[in-house]
Design an enzyme around this catalytic site. Structure first.
Site, PDB file in Angstrom:
ATOM      1  N   LYS A 281      19.277  -4.121  -0.977  1.00 19.46           N
ATOM      2  CA  LYS A 281      19.512  -5.002  -2.118  1.00 19.46           C
ATOM      3  C   LYS A 281      20.974  -5.428  -2.260  1.00 19.46           C
ATOM      4  O   LYS A 281      21.416  -6.367  -1.632  1.00 19.46           O
ATOM      5  CB  LYS A 281      18.960  -4.358  -3.388  1.00 19.46           C
ATOM      6  CG  LYS A 281      17.430  -4.242  -3.365  1.00 19.46           C
ATOM      7  CD  LYS A 281      16.853  -3.958  -4.706  1.00 19.46           C
ATOM      8  CE  LYS A 281      15.343  -3.727  -4.644  1.00 19.46           C
ATOM      9  NZ  LYS A 281      14.581  -4.901  -4.206  1.00 19.46           N
TER      10      LYS A 281
ATOM     11  N   ASP B 150      16.784   7.492  -1.699  1.00 20.05           N
ATOM     12  CA  ASP B 150      16.545   6.049  -1.698  1.00 20.05           C
ATOM     13  C   ASP B 150      17.387   5.438  -2.818  1.00 20.05           C
ATOM     14  O   ASP B 150      16.986   5.436  -3.987  1.00 20.05           O
ATOM     15  CB  ASP B 150      15.052   5.770  -1.916  1.00 20.05           C
ATOM     16  CG  ASP B 150      14.725   4.275  -1.941  1.00 20.05           C
ATOM     17  OD1 ASP B 150      15.651   3.459  -2.096  1.00 20.05           O
ATOM     18  OD2 ASP B 150      13.534   3.938  -1.840  1.00 20.05           O
TER      19      ASP B 150
ATOM     20  N   PHE C  76       8.476   4.222  -5.874  1.00 18.39           N
ATOM     21  CA  PHE C  76       8.379   2.888  -5.276  1.00 18.39           C
ATOM     22  C   PHE C  76       9.446   2.796  -4.197  1.00 18.39           C
ATOM     23  O   PHE C  76      10.636   2.760  -4.477  1.00 18.39           O
ATOM     24  CB  PHE C  76       8.581   1.765  -6.286  1.00 18.39           C
ATOM     25  CG  PHE C  76       8.406   0.411  -5.649  1.00 18.39           C
ATOM     26  CD1 PHE C  76       7.139  -0.136  -5.493  1.00 18.39           C
ATOM     27  CD2 PHE C  76       9.489  -0.292  -5.160  1.00 18.39           C
ATOM     28  CE1 PHE C  76       6.961  -1.368  -4.865  1.00 18.39           C
ATOM     29  CE2 PHE C  76       9.330  -1.524  -4.533  1.00 18.39           C
ATOM     30  CZ  PHE C  76       8.060  -2.057  -4.386  1.00 18.39           C
TER      31      PHE C  76
END
Length: 401
Positions: free
Chosen positions: A255, A226, A141
């Protein structure tokens, strides 16, 4: 109709149904706790999918944002501003890298990493134009843009959005043999999550990340990590790659970099990689804006002390010991994770992940499900041991029926 019911009904009527939130309407929050529109308090055990590593309303971050709000919030990259150079310099130093390309959201940063790898492949490695290939892992994801979902194996995220972007090869996560077989002269990058979050907090086999690092070096391929969810303290290290002593060629961050205040993301790499860009070839109106840089600088300062990483490691060990005690009783099948991050597989006979999440909500704990009967636990790193224990106790009570 209650205030909660009214707010949910209005949202259902006037917003696209691209999410299925738990039936709680948050009105305020502080630290690890949130309060809804009816005054009920909930322990946040999700932390905005790691965007709130430093808790809700962290005073240092709020003060940094307020101070910048009084000065200048946006210039666009048409001009320099006085927070940009320091942000890029400090973030590069935190990562042990040389250059930073700031963006806003995680998906934008992943798109930027993809573009960077392709441009590097053509300009530096000498891959024939139009043939660059990036190897990714199944169950990944990395975001929801058209290009990113083109290499997703999640039918729900991918269906009905074609035609899809070519140039990606998917291999099983954790399989070094499959990874090596996929690498060719035209491979420009391997893009991986050091821990797969959306897939259920999947930790790869020991030695996998180090093995990928060796393969990418041997084949002159960029290793892109990531670390949007796993990075910036969540796993007990600044970056999850550190658990195997691995330094990738490129970090993708987001984030927590925005401290739960503003969206901030970045690609961080060497001058040899990010130096391929020239003016006009890539950009973003809000990327690297003064407000984002001010908040990001405070996040970097907080991480530089190491206290949040240490806290995540210590409380994470405690969390995993407590969750591990739930395995074997028939209700919990498996617990995975690292630091203050866990995926808990519930026995389907007990309930789906969604049902368990709703039962926990009724007891004042907020988590989120993924992939059927898995729930994710990722509290803010500022959570107290007492609150963490209370949250686990509520899970134990829910599972006991």
């Amino acid at each position: 109709m209650s205030a909660t019911e009214s707010a949910i009904a209005s949202a259902e009527a006037h917003s696209a149904h691209n999410y299925h939130p738990l039936p709680v309407v948050v009105a305020s929050a502080e630290g690890a706790w949130m309060t809804d529109v009816e005054g009920r308090r909930f322990l946040d055990m999700l932390a905005g999918y790691s965007a709130l590593n430093f808790g809700h309303g962290n005073r240092r971050l709020i003060d940094a944002a307020k101070a910048q709000l009084e000065r200048v919030t946006l210039t666009s990259r048409a001009f320099h501003h006085d927070r940009f150079a320091e942000f890029c310099t400090r973030l590069a130093e935190l990562c042990g890298m040389e250059m930073v390309l700031p963006m806003n959201t995680g998906a934008e940063a992943v798109e930027t990493a993809v573009k960077t790898a392709r441009k590097w492949g053509y300009q530096v490695k000498g891959v024939p134009e139009g043939t660059a290939k990036i190897v990714v892992a199944a169950n990944n994801f990395h975001g929801r843009t058209t290009t990113i979902i083109s290499f997703s194996t999640d039918a729900e995220a991918r269906a009905d959005y074609g035609p899809y972007t070519p140039g990606f090869e998917i291999v099983p996560y954790g399989d070094l043999t499959a990874m090596e077989s996929a690498l060719t002269h035209n491979t420009v990058a391997v893009l991986l999550e050091p821990i797969q979050g959306e897939a259920g907090v999947l930790v790869p086999p020991p030695g996998y990340l180090a093995g990928v690092r060796e393969l990418t070096r041997a084949h002159d391929v960029l290793f892109i990590a990531d670390e949007i969810q796993s990075g910036l303290g969540r796993t007990g290290k600044t970056f999850a790659c550190e658990h195997e002593g691995v330094v990738p060629d490129m970090y993708v961050l987001g984030k927590a970099l925005g401290g739960g205040v503003v969206p901030v993301s970045a690609v961080v790499s060497s001058e040899a990689v990010l130096g391929v860009f020239r003016p006009g070839e890539h950009g973003s109106t809000f990327g690297g804006n003064p407000l984002a840089c001010a908040v990001g600088l405070e996040v970097i300062a907080m991480l530089e002390t190491g206290e949040f990483q240490e806290r995540a490691a210590e409380l994470g060990d405690h969390l995993h010991r407590e969750l591990g005690m739930l395995v074997g009783g028939g209700a919990v099948e498996t617990v995975r994770g690292r630091g203050l991050w866990a995926g808990v597989d519930i026995n389907p006979s007990i309930g789906t992940g969604r049902e368990i999440s709703e039962r926990l909500m009724e007891r004042g704990v907020l988590v989120k499900d993924t992939h059927g009967s898995t729930i994710r636990i990722a509290p803010p790193l500022v959570i107290s041991k007492e609150d963490l224990d209370w949250g686990v106790a509520q899970l134990r009570a829910v599972l006991a029926g």
